[in-house]
Scaffold this motif. Structure first.
Motif, PDB file in Angstrom:
ATOM      1  N   LEU A 122       9.988  -5.322  -4.973  1.00  0.00           N
ATOM      2  CA  LEU A 122      10.347  -3.806  -4.548  1.00  0.00           C
ATOM      3  C   LEU A 122      12.189  -3.993  -5.834  1.00  0.00           C
ATOM      4  O   LEU A 122      12.501  -2.718  -6.081  1.00  0.00           O
ATOM      5  N   ILE A 123      12.630  -4.539  -5.860  1.00  0.00           N
ATOM      6  CA  ILE A 123      13.478  -4.413  -6.708  1.00  0.00           C
ATOM      7  C   ILE A 123      13.540  -4.920  -8.396  1.00  0.00           C
ATOM      8  O   ILE A 123      12.990  -6.666  -8.918  1.00  0.00           O
ATOM      9  N   PRO A 124      14.732  -5.342  -8.709  1.00  0.00           N
ATOM     10  CA  PRO A 124      14.653  -5.011 -10.064  1.00  0.00           C
ATOM     11  C   PRO A 124      14.794  -6.720 -10.838  1.00  0.00           C
ATOM     12  O   PRO A 124      14.062  -6.988 -11.496  1.00  0.00           O
ATOM     13  N   ALA A 125      15.267  -7.632  -9.993  1.00  0.00           N
ATOM     14  CA  ALA A 125      15.261  -9.213 -10.173  1.00  0.00           C
ATOM     15  C   ALA A 125      13.360  -9.222 -10.005  1.00  0.00           C
ATOM     16  O   ALA A 125      12.778 -10.337 -10.376  1.00  0.00           O
ATOM     17  N   GLY A 126      12.855  -8.952  -8.782  1.00  0.00           N
ATOM     18  CA  GLY A 126      11.667  -9.128  -9.139  1.00  0.00           C
ATOM     19  C   GLY A 126      10.492  -8.088  -9.808  1.00  0.00           C
ATOM     20  O   GLY A 126      10.334  -8.861 -10.644  1.00  0.00           O
ATOM     21  N   HIS A 127      11.351  -7.184 -10.707  1.00  0.00           N
ATOM     22  CA  HIS A 127      10.423  -6.718 -11.699  1.00  0.00           C
ATOM     23  C   HIS A 127      10.891  -7.796 -12.765  1.00  0.00           C
ATOM     24  O   HIS A 127      10.507  -7.817 -13.808  1.00  0.00           O
ATOM     25  N   LYS A 128      11.652  -7.814 -13.166  1.00  0.00           N
ATOM     26  CA  LYS A 128      12.654  -8.964 -14.204  1.00  0.00           C
ATOM     27  C   LYS A 128      11.532 -10.763 -14.377  1.00  0.00           C
ATOM     28  O   LYS A 128      10.833 -10.597 -15.072  1.00  0.00           O
ATOM     29  N   CYS A 129      11.397 -10.717 -13.190  1.00  0.00           N
ATOM     30  CA  CYS A 129      10.661 -12.079 -12.839  1.00  0.00           C
ATOM     31  C   CYS A 129       8.731 -11.300 -13.187  1.00  0.00           C
ATOM     32  O   CYS A 129       8.897 -12.410 -13.647  1.00  0.00           O
ATOM     33  N   THR A 130       8.791 -10.170 -12.947  1.00  0.00           N
ATOM     34  CA  THR A 130       7.558 -10.331 -13.478  1.00  0.00           C
ATOM     35  C   THR A 130       7.351 -10.187 -14.658  1.00  0.00           C
ATOM     36  O   THR A 130       6.407 -10.493 -15.280  1.00  0.00           O
ATOM     37  N   CYS A 131       7.608  -8.943 -15.249  1.00  0.00           N
ATOM     38  CA  CYS A 131       8.485  -9.119 -16.880  1.00  0.00           C
ATOM     39  C   CYS A 131       7.971 -10.325 -17.272  1.00  0.00           C
ATOM     40  O   CYS A 131       6.959 -10.532 -18.543  1.00  0.00           O
ATOM     41  N   PHE A 132       8.777 -11.237 -16.714  1.00  0.00           N
ATOM     42  CA  PHE A 132       9.050 -13.247 -17.205  1.00  0.00           C
ATOM     43  C   PHE A 132       7.456 -13.686 -17.648  1.00  0.00           C
ATOM     44  O   PHE A 132       7.185 -13.888 -18.544  1.00  0.00           O
ATOM     45  N   ARG A 146       0.725  -1.039  -0.004  1.00  0.00           N
ATOM     46  CA  ARG A 146       0.232   0.265   0.342  1.00  0.00           C
ATOM     47  C   ARG A 146       0.749   1.515  -0.102  1.00  0.00           C
ATOM     48  O   ARG A 146       0.411   2.612  -0.389  1.00  0.00           O
ATOM     49  N   TYR A 147       1.804   1.156   0.958  1.00  0.00           N
ATOM     50  CA  TYR A 147       2.950   2.274   0.634  1.00  0.00           C
ATOM     51  C   TYR A 147       3.662   2.040  -0.265  1.00  0.00           C
ATOM     52  O   TYR A 147       4.944   3.162  -0.278  1.00  0.00           O
ATOM     53  N   SER A 148       4.521   0.870  -0.174  1.00  0.00           N
ATOM     54  CA  SER A 148       5.887   0.760  -0.924  1.00  0.00           C
ATOM     55  C   SER A 148       6.135   0.785  -2.210  1.00  0.00           C
ATOM     56  O   SER A 148       6.930   1.218  -3.164  1.00  0.00           O
ATOM     57  N   GLY A 149       4.896   0.480  -3.243  1.00  0.00           N
ATOM     58  CA  GLY A 149       4.377   0.424  -4.459  1.00  0.00           C
ATOM     59  C   GLY A 149       4.847  -0.941  -4.493  1.00  0.00           C
ATOM     60  O   GLY A 149       4.753  -2.255  -3.926  1.00  0.00           O
ATOM     61  N   GLY A 150       5.786  -1.682  -6.102  1.00  0.00           N
ATOM     62  CA  GLY A 150       5.674  -2.785  -6.185  1.00  0.00           C
ATOM     63  C   GLY A 150       5.522  -3.066  -7.996  1.00  0.00           C
ATOM     64  O   GLY A 150       5.162  -2.390  -8.327  1.00  0.00           O
ATOM     65  N   ALA A 151       6.520  -3.889  -8.180  1.00  0.00           N
ATOM     66  CA  ALA A 151       6.039  -4.206  -9.715  1.00  0.00           C
ATOM     67  C   ALA A 151       4.690  -5.031  -9.958  1.00  0.00           C
ATOM     68  O   ALA A 151       3.555  -4.963  -9.340  1.00  0.00           O
ATOM     69  N   GLY A 194       5.621 -12.777   4.541  1.00  0.00           N
ATOM     70  CA  GLY A 194       3.891 -12.063   3.184  1.00  0.00           C
ATOM     71  C   GLY A 194       5.454 -10.415   3.098  1.00  0.00           C
ATOM     72  O   GLY A 194       5.446  -9.672   1.734  1.00  0.00           O
ATOM     73  N   LEU A 195       5.901 -10.211   3.991  1.00  0.00           N
ATOM     74  CA  LEU A 195       7.000  -9.121   3.893  1.00  0.00           C
ATOM     75  C   LEU A 195       7.517  -9.485   2.784  1.00  0.00           C
ATOM     76  O   LEU A 195       8.542  -8.300   2.510  1.00  0.00           O
ATOM     77  N   MET A 196       8.275 -10.882   3.207  1.00  0.00           N
ATOM     78  CA  MET A 196       9.868 -10.913   1.809  1.00  0.00           C
ATOM     79  C   MET A 196       8.930 -11.044   0.856  1.00  0.00           C
ATOM     80  O   MET A 196       9.840 -10.587  -0.244  1.00  0.00           O
ATOM     81  N   TRP A 197       7.757 -11.858   0.385  1.00  0.00           N
ATOM     82  CA  TRP A 197       7.494 -11.614  -0.927  1.00  0.00           C
ATOM     83  C   TRP A 197       7.395 -10.664  -1.517  1.00  0.00           C
ATOM     84  O   TRP A 197       7.888  -9.955  -2.634  1.00  0.00           O
TER      85      TRP A 197
END
Length: 215
Positions: free
Chosen positions: A182-192, A67-72, A174-177
């Motif tokens: 939030l990190i570049p690896a997470g964005h790449k995974c989401t894009c994949f 809610r506050y941090s955003g994310g991929a 839940g926090l770690m997920w």
């Protein structure tokens, strides 16, 4: 979901005593209705698997932080729903198998990772709604720190309640997920995943088109 939000927004704007922008109402309704649908679907599958409590706790911690941090973000609602459905149920299941004897290490790891990621990446903007005001960005970081502290304190409390130890771990998962998104690896995974879902969607449409031509 978009169609339901449009109809509700039109109805509300038409009958409201004051003037409202229908598109703004639709956008808000679409977000909240989508989140509610996702949550209900995730919990329904979790109930069938017998892990509804664990999954609800994982999802609650991740959603509060997000809610506050955003994310991929996925490019389509159904892709986001499928990703969340699989991820949260897997993590809910995992909370039953992680050794509770290492709980203190989980707390330290979660706290350190969260602090570093918030400092370096938060807030992660929605592509359609960029945050350019530095004061707002700083406030989002402070709110994210607050959420992390709150959830970690809840995890510590649950650890000392008989039978609630699994939920203590589920909060940290839940926090770690959310940290991962939030990190570049997470964005790449989401894009994949987005790319894979997009290809599957295209193949399905092409197959349906060819079947219609044959008929």
């Amino acid at each position: 979901m978009n169609l339901i939000a449009k109809r509700l927004a039109h109805l509300l704007a038409e009958n409201a005593p004051d003037t409202f922008y229908e598109d703004e109402i639709r956008y808000g309704l679409e977000i909240y209705l989508g989140a509610l649908f996702q949550l209900l679907l995730i919990i329904l599958v979790a109930m069938l698997l017998g892990i509804a409590g664990e999954v609800a706790v994982v999802a609650m911690a991740a959603a509060l932080y997000r809610r506050y941090s955003g994310g991929a973000h996925c490019q389509a609602f159904y892709r986001c729903t499928l990703t969340s459905l699989v991820a949260f149920n897997l993590f809910g299941l995992a909370s039953n198998y992680l050794p509770l004897s290492y709980w203190s290490y989980y707390i330290i790891l979660t706290g350190v990772c969260s602090a570093m990621i918030i400092r370096c990446y938060v807030p992660v903007d929605n592509p359609g709604l960029r945050i350019t005001d530095e004061a707002i960005r700083a406030k989002r970081r402070q709110q994210s720190y607050g959420v992390i502290l709150l959830v970690i304190m809840a995890s510590i409390l649950l650890q000392y309640i008989q039978g609630a130890e699994i939920f203590s771990v589920a909060l940290l998962i839940g926090l770690m997920w959310q940290n991962f998104t939030l990190i570049p690896a997470g964005h790449k995974c989401t894009c994949f995943l987005d790319h894979i879902f997009g290809k599957m969607e295209k193949m399905t449409r092409e197959r349906g088109y060819h079947n219609d031509k044959e008929i």
